[in-house]
Design a protein around this motif. Structure first.
Motif, PDB file in Angstrom:
ATOM      1  N   VAL A   1      -3.733   4.978  -4.235  1.00  0.00           N
ATOM      2  CA  VAL A   1      -3.865   3.564  -5.371  1.00  0.00           C
ATOM      3  C   VAL A   1      -4.407   4.194  -6.565  1.00  0.00           C
ATOM      4  O   VAL A   1      -3.607   3.590  -7.472  1.00  0.00           O
ATOM      5  CB  VAL A   1      -4.806   2.556  -4.786  1.00  0.00           C
ATOM      6  CG1 VAL A   1      -5.089   1.593  -5.642  1.00  0.00           C
ATOM      7  CG2 VAL A   1      -4.355   2.002  -3.360  1.00  0.00           C
ATOM      8  N   ASN A   2      -4.970   5.113  -6.697  1.00  0.00           N
ATOM      9  CA  ASN A   2      -5.391   5.774  -7.984  1.00  0.00           C
ATOM     10  C   ASN A   2      -4.194   6.332  -8.607  1.00  0.00           C
ATOM     11  O   ASN A   2      -4.033   6.331  -9.663  1.00  0.00           O
ATOM     12  CB  ASN A   2      -6.615   6.778  -7.818  1.00  0.00           C
ATOM     13  CG  ASN A   2      -8.251   6.057  -7.966  1.00  0.00           C
ATOM     14  OD1 ASN A   2      -8.276   5.043  -8.646  1.00  0.00           O
ATOM     15  ND2 ASN A   2      -9.084   6.299  -7.213  1.00  0.00           N
ATOM     16  N   GLU A   3      -3.525   7.089  -7.597  1.00  0.00           N
ATOM     17  CA  GLU A   3      -2.385   7.923  -8.163  1.00  0.00           C
ATOM     18  C   GLU A   3      -1.320   6.524  -8.652  1.00  0.00           C
ATOM     19  O   GLU A   3      -0.636   6.966  -9.677  1.00  0.00           O
ATOM     20  CB  GLU A   3      -1.629   8.560  -6.956  1.00  0.00           C
ATOM     21  CG  GLU A   3      -2.351  10.001  -6.713  1.00  0.00           C
ATOM     22  CD  GLU A   3      -1.422  10.527  -5.652  1.00  0.00           C
ATOM     23  OE1 GLU A   3      -0.117  10.824  -6.176  1.00  0.00           O
ATOM     24  OE2 GLU A   3      -2.178  11.419  -4.895  1.00  0.00           O
ATOM     25  N   PHE A   4      -1.390   5.523  -8.183  1.00  0.00           N
ATOM     26  CA  PHE A   4      -0.268   4.515  -8.387  1.00  0.00           C
ATOM     27  C   PHE A   4      -0.752   3.885  -9.671  1.00  0.00           C
ATOM     28  O   PHE A   4       0.311   3.675 -10.546  1.00  0.00           O
ATOM     29  CB  PHE A   4      -0.150   3.625  -7.125  1.00  0.00           C
ATOM     30  CG  PHE A   4       0.834   2.309  -7.595  1.00  0.00           C
ATOM     31  CD1 PHE A   4       2.113   2.484  -7.968  1.00  0.00           C
ATOM     32  CD2 PHE A   4       0.207   0.937  -7.749  1.00  0.00           C
ATOM     33  CE1 PHE A   4       3.049   1.684  -8.140  1.00  0.00           C
ATOM     34  CE2 PHE A   4       1.077   0.058  -8.073  1.00  0.00           C
ATOM     35  CZ  PHE A   4       2.507   0.256  -8.219  1.00  0.00           C
ATOM     36  N   ILE A   5      -2.042   3.685 -10.098  1.00  0.00           N
ATOM     37  CA  ILE A   5      -2.426   3.441 -11.225  1.00  0.00           C
ATOM     38  C   ILE A   5      -2.070   4.350 -12.330  1.00  0.00           C
ATOM     39  O   ILE A   5      -1.539   3.909 -13.216  1.00  0.00           O
ATOM     40  CB  ILE A   5      -3.901   2.937 -11.035  1.00  0.00           C
ATOM     41  CG1 ILE A   5      -4.453   1.910 -10.141  1.00  0.00           C
ATOM     42  CG2 ILE A   5      -4.672   2.503 -12.545  1.00  0.00           C
ATOM     43  CD1 ILE A   5      -5.890   1.520  -9.948  1.00  0.00           C
ATOM     44  N   SER A   6      -2.199   5.578 -11.989  1.00  0.00           N
ATOM     45  CA  SER A   6      -2.059   6.702 -13.019  1.00  0.00           C
ATOM     46  C   SER A   6      -0.471   6.555 -13.211  1.00  0.00           C
ATOM     47  O   SER A   6      -0.145   6.815 -14.300  1.00  0.00           O
ATOM     48  CB  SER A   6      -2.604   7.912 -12.351  1.00  0.00           C
ATOM     49  OG  SER A   6      -3.823   8.096 -12.504  1.00  0.00           O
ATOM     50  N   TYR A   7       0.167   6.279 -12.260  1.00  0.00           N
ATOM     51  CA  TYR A   7       1.780   6.337 -12.330  1.00  0.00           C
ATOM     52  C   TYR A   7       2.168   5.247 -13.270  1.00  0.00           C
ATOM     53  O   TYR A   7       2.894   5.362 -14.207  1.00  0.00           O
ATOM     54  CB  TYR A   7       2.405   6.318 -11.015  1.00  0.00           C
ATOM     55  CG  TYR A   7       3.638   6.303 -11.037  1.00  0.00           C
ATOM     56  CD1 TYR A   7       4.637   7.473 -11.015  1.00  0.00           C
ATOM     57  CD2 TYR A   7       4.657   4.817 -10.999  1.00  0.00           C
ATOM     58  CE1 TYR A   7       5.986   7.343 -11.271  1.00  0.00           C
ATOM     59  CE2 TYR A   7       6.170   4.993 -10.692  1.00  0.00           C
ATOM     60  CZ  TYR A   7       6.601   6.011 -11.031  1.00  0.00           C
ATOM     61  OH  TYR A   7       8.113   6.168 -11.098  1.00  0.00           O
ATOM     62  N   ILE A   8       1.558   3.982 -13.098  1.00  0.00           N
ATOM     63  CA  ILE A   8       1.824   2.851 -13.848  1.00  0.00           C
ATOM     64  C   ILE A   8       1.388   3.095 -15.322  1.00  0.00           C
ATOM     65  O   ILE A   8       2.307   2.807 -16.429  1.00  0.00           O
ATOM     66  CB  ILE A   8       1.030   1.624 -13.473  1.00  0.00           C
ATOM     67  CG1 ILE A   8       1.719   1.150 -12.098  1.00  0.00           C
ATOM     68  CG2 ILE A   8       1.154   0.543 -14.184  1.00  0.00           C
ATOM     69  CD1 ILE A   8       3.331   0.762 -12.036  1.00  0.00           C
ATOM     70  N   CYS A   9       0.338   3.710 -15.515  1.00  0.00           N
ATOM     71  CA  CYS A   9      -0.222   4.054 -17.090  1.00  0.00           C
ATOM     72  C   CYS A   9       0.845   5.188 -17.615  1.00  0.00           C
ATOM     73  O   CYS A   9       1.081   4.855 -18.780  1.00  0.00           O
ATOM     74  CB  CYS A   9      -1.529   4.699 -16.776  1.00  0.00           C
ATOM     75  SG  CYS A   9      -2.994   3.492 -16.453  1.00  0.00           S
ATOM     76  N   GLU A  10       1.235   5.927 -16.793  1.00  0.00           N
ATOM     77  CA  GLU A  10       2.096   7.009 -17.468  1.00  0.00           C
ATOM     78  C   GLU A  10       3.566   6.370 -17.778  1.00  0.00           C
ATOM     79  O   GLU A  10       3.980   6.675 -18.937  1.00  0.00           O
ATOM     80  CB  GLU A  10       2.583   8.163 -16.387  1.00  0.00           C
ATOM     81  CG  GLU A  10       3.391   9.303 -16.863  1.00  0.00           C
ATOM     82  CD  GLU A  10       2.732   9.966 -17.901  1.00  0.00           C
ATOM     83  OE1 GLU A  10       3.447  10.606 -18.888  1.00  0.00           O
ATOM     84  OE2 GLU A  10       1.591  10.122 -18.268  1.00  0.00           O
ATOM     85  N   GLN A  11       3.983   5.548 -16.856  1.00  0.00           N
ATOM     86  CA  GLN A  11       5.227   4.755 -17.165  1.00  0.00           C
ATOM     87  C   GLN A  11       5.231   3.843 -18.419  1.00  0.00           C
ATOM     88  O   GLN A  11       6.122   3.557 -19.317  1.00  0.00           O
ATOM     89  CB  GLN A  11       5.691   3.948 -16.012  1.00  0.00           C
ATOM     90  CG  GLN A  11       5.878   4.590 -14.791  1.00  0.00           C
ATOM     91  CD  GLN A  11       7.421   5.508 -14.994  1.00  0.00           C
ATOM     92  OE1 GLN A  11       8.214   5.300 -15.370  1.00  0.00           O
ATOM     93  NE2 GLN A  11       6.849   6.678 -14.572  1.00  0.00           N
TER      94      GLN A  11
END
Length: 301
Positions: free
Chosen positions: A287-297
């Motif tokens: 989930v932390n990876e998903f949050i980071s992915y959203i932030c990157e997008q």
């Protein structure tokens, strides 16, 4: 008393027949009759009146049915929770958003080989706050309107939750789905002459005074033709039925002249998009990876 007895009783009461209950439960009529008879013996009173044309609940049976139904539902929920934990479940909630749905799809594709089962629940901001409070989800992605900011902050403080803003956005009237855009030739005059499709418990037409970037006021309350809780229905009507939708501006990048709608401003300010978390819930690495992915997008938008 066993949960099997309660299940058999509740199903028999709901369908009004031991034989029909047997079909639902994939067993025999005699088995249903024996299980319920044993339950009545344990309770010390009759649950059903056996009549020629079927069965009906006694007064005691009606009272017992109310309680037994809740227990059966709770047990089913516990079974589901058990399965979720066995499957290495990660749980995310979010407001309805086609952009976020596409991000989640892309993220899954990048991590599809992981032994993880995702639960992605779409809901309103108040319901997501409650889910995070009850620790049903690890993180919630929400849009926060300036008109409800004080109420939102009160709820966060009351339940000791956290909110991290990721980006601020304006509103937009969509004339087509934001993932199927083509050449856009509509103007403010089109908005005044169009019907709208909006989500249930929609905050976009309840909150704020909207206007275009040129200052023209936009009011849609009297022009709503369809209300839905389905993203599929929303997408279909935007694509096929010439309806419009008032929502948050898209995070997608578009070439000049191919935006899916007209950007709107609110007199109260921008909408904040961010995440709600609960310190009592440990955020899983994925989930932390998903949050980071959203932030990157978002950094590229």
């Amino acid at each position: 008393m066993e949960i099997k007895q309660l299940k058999y009783f509740v199903v028999a009461a709901d369908v009004g027949s031991f034989s029909e209950a047997a079909k639902v439960l994939y067993t025999t009529q005699s088995s249903v009759s024996k299980v319920i008879a044993s339950l009545e013996m344990e309770l010390g009173y009759q649950l059903f009146k056996r009549e020629g044309k079927g069965i009906t609940l006694t007064s005691e049976g009606k009272r017992f049915h109310n309680r037994a139904s809740k227990l059966v539902l709770d047990f089913a929920s516990l079974e589901t929770d058990s399965i979720k934990h066995q499957k290495n479940m990660v749980k995310i909630s979010a407001n309805h958003s086609s952009w976020l749905a596409n991000c989640f799809s892309d993220f899954y594709e990048l991590h599809k080989d992981l032994d993880v089962c995702y639960s992605f629940h779409a809901d309103t901001t108040p319901n997501i706050i409650n889910r995070i409070r009850l620790m049903e989800d690890e993180v919630g992605f929400v849009y926060v309107f300036p008109e409800i900011r004080l109420q939102f902050e009160y709820e966060l403080k009351k339940y000791q939750l956290n909110f991290e803003k990721l980006k601020s956005v304006d509103g937009m009237v969509y004339f087509q789905p934001d993932d199927t855009v083509g050449k856009l030739d509509k103007s403010i005059d089109n908005i005044h002459n169009m019907k709208f499709i909006q989500s249930e418990q929609d905050e976009y037409f309840r909150n704020g005074l909207w206007h275009t970037e040129d200052g023209d006021e936009v009011t849609i309350k009297d022009d709503i033709a369809v209300i839905t809780n389905s993203d599929y229905v929303m997408h279909a009507f935007l694509e096929k039925n010439s309806l419009a939708n008032l929502s948050a501006d898209s995070f997608n990048s578009y070439d000049t002249g191919v935006r899916p709608g007209l950007r709107l401003k609110s007199n109260e300010g921008e909408i904040q998009f961010g995440i709600i978390t609960n310190d009592s819930v440990k955020i899983s690495p994925i989930v932390n990876e998903f949050i980071s992915y959203i932030c990157e997008q978002l950094r590229h938008k």
